[in-house]
Design a protein around this motif. Structure first.
Motif, PDB file in Angstrom:
ATOM      1  N   VAL A  45       0.835  -1.205   0.000  1.00 51.36           N
ATOM      2  CA  VAL A  45       0.000   0.000   0.000  1.00 51.36           C
ATOM      3  C   VAL A  45       0.871   1.257   0.000  1.00 51.36           C
ATOM      4  N   SER A  48       2.637   1.764  -3.309  1.00 52.86           N
ATOM      5  CA  SER A  48       1.760   2.272  -4.362  1.00 52.86           C
ATOM      6  C   SER A  48       1.514   3.765  -4.209  1.00 52.86           C
ATOM      7  N   VAL A  49       1.377   4.229  -2.988  1.00 54.67           N
ATOM      8  CA  VAL A  49       1.111   5.649  -2.760  1.00 54.67           C
ATOM      9  C   VAL A  49       2.343   6.496  -3.065  1.00 54.67           C
ATOM     10  N   PHE A  52       4.225   4.644  -7.031  1.00 54.78           N
ATOM     11  CA  PHE A  52       3.264   4.683  -8.134  1.00 54.78           C
ATOM     12  C   PHE A  52       3.934   4.341  -9.459  1.00 54.78           C
ATOM     13  N   TYR A 138      -4.016   6.858 -10.778  1.00 50.90           N
ATOM     14  CA  TYR A 138      -3.513   6.875  -9.404  1.00 50.90           C
ATOM     15  C   TYR A 138      -4.572   6.349  -8.438  1.00 50.90           C
ATOM     16  N   TRP A 141      -5.244   2.491  -9.233  1.00 50.20           N
ATOM     17  CA  TRP A 141      -4.119   1.640  -8.860  1.00 50.20           C
ATOM     18  C   TRP A 141      -4.060   1.426  -7.349  1.00 50.20           C
ATOM     19  N   ASN A 142      -4.180   2.483  -6.582  1.00 46.50           N
ATOM     20  CA  ASN A 142      -4.060   2.355  -5.129  1.00 46.50           C
ATOM     21  C   ASN A 142      -5.230   1.593  -4.520  1.00 46.50           C
TER      22      ASN A 142
END
Length: 277
Positions: A45, A48-49, A52, A138, A141-142
């Motif tokens: 997590v 990803s933030v 990205f 964005y 994806w997250n």
């Protein structure tokens, strides 16, 4: 957001939606692979933030799960993300405004956003497609990474489902319409051949960088026009001067050049009496 939607046509919005769907599948598989491999839920997590970048995230997690250290994982991600540097130059015109807007925009630069920007003409359309695609990707994806991480091992073997092929397949579909001229096709083919050839011999991420060698075979822009049979303007004017229609050509045929502004009167035909005389 409404102004961005009104700027773009329906086909572009549909393509962005398809890319978001493909990224959602890949993001879910990334979250599931990370958690099922033994990493805490917060690791995919946070990656990803902050990162990205799907390829870099997969590479970093793969290094860690295979027994590598954190420094090796970070180095692998940085090498793979180095490809975004030329992308930044490509989309620099859409990142105008204050520093905080440029900082947010830099975070949204991906393979997909760069591909969409390259397809657009005009600063307004380029700016609209970048921000719409970047923000949508964005968010999708997250959220998908979080759902995949929560699901854990429920997905099982993601490679068997073919989810790993969704990302490159969609990206290839976006790039194909841009291969309209010979210079671009030559650079793309040479880059692809180089990347495939060196893949078994170099670490992950380097084949993408080495594919930039294809730019050396693209040639000069003027050479492409000359090879297509287009004659420059100076050569065309020289050809007209040599086809017998120039003043020099008329003089060589016995016709004296007529000064500008003078009216030449044709002599009337001779009568029979004048001919006898």
């Amino acid at each position: 957001m409404r102004s961005l939607l009104r700027t773009l046509e329906r086909a572009t919005l549909r393509d962005i939606a398809l890319v978001c769907l493909a990224d959602a599948l890949v993001g879910a598989s990334f979250g599931a692979i990370s958690v099922s491999g033994g990493l805490p839920l917060w690791v995919p997590v946070v990656l990803s933030v902050l990162v990205f970048a799907g390829g870099s995230q997969f590479a970093a997690v793969g290094v860690v799960l295979s027994g590598g250290g954190v420094l090796a994982a970070v180095a692998t991600g940085l090498v793979l993300n180095a490809r975004l540097l030329p992308f930044g130059f490509t989309v620099a015109d859409v990142l105008d405004g204050p520093w905080w807007r440029r900082l947010i925009g830099a975070q949204l630069i991906t393979d997909e956003t760069a591909a969409f920007v390259l397809q657009q003409r005009g600063p307004r359309r380029r700016r609209a497609v970048f921000w719409l695609c970047g923000i949508a990707l964005y968010a999708v994806w997250n959220v998908s990474v979080l759902l995949g991480a929560v699901a854990g091992g429920l997905i099982g073997d993601t490679d068997a489902l073919g989810l790993d092929a969704a990302f490159p397949a969609v990206l290839l579909a976006l790039v194909l319409p841009s291969l309209t001229d010979r210079r671009t096709r030559t650079a793309a083919v040479v880059g692809a051949v180089v990347a495939v050839a060196v893949t078994p011999f170099v670490p992950g991420g380097l084949p993408v960088l080495l594919a930039l060698v294809g730019l050396l075979f693209a040639g000069r822009p003027g050479a492409a026009e000359a090879s297509d049979g287009k004659v420059p303007a100076d050569e065309a004017s020289a050809g007209e001067a040599s086809d017998g229609r120039s003043p020099a050509g008329e003089a060589s045929e016995g016709k004296a050049p007529v000064p500008a502004g003078r009216v030449v009167r044709a002599d009337p035909p001779m009568t029979m009496k004048e001919a006898v005389r």
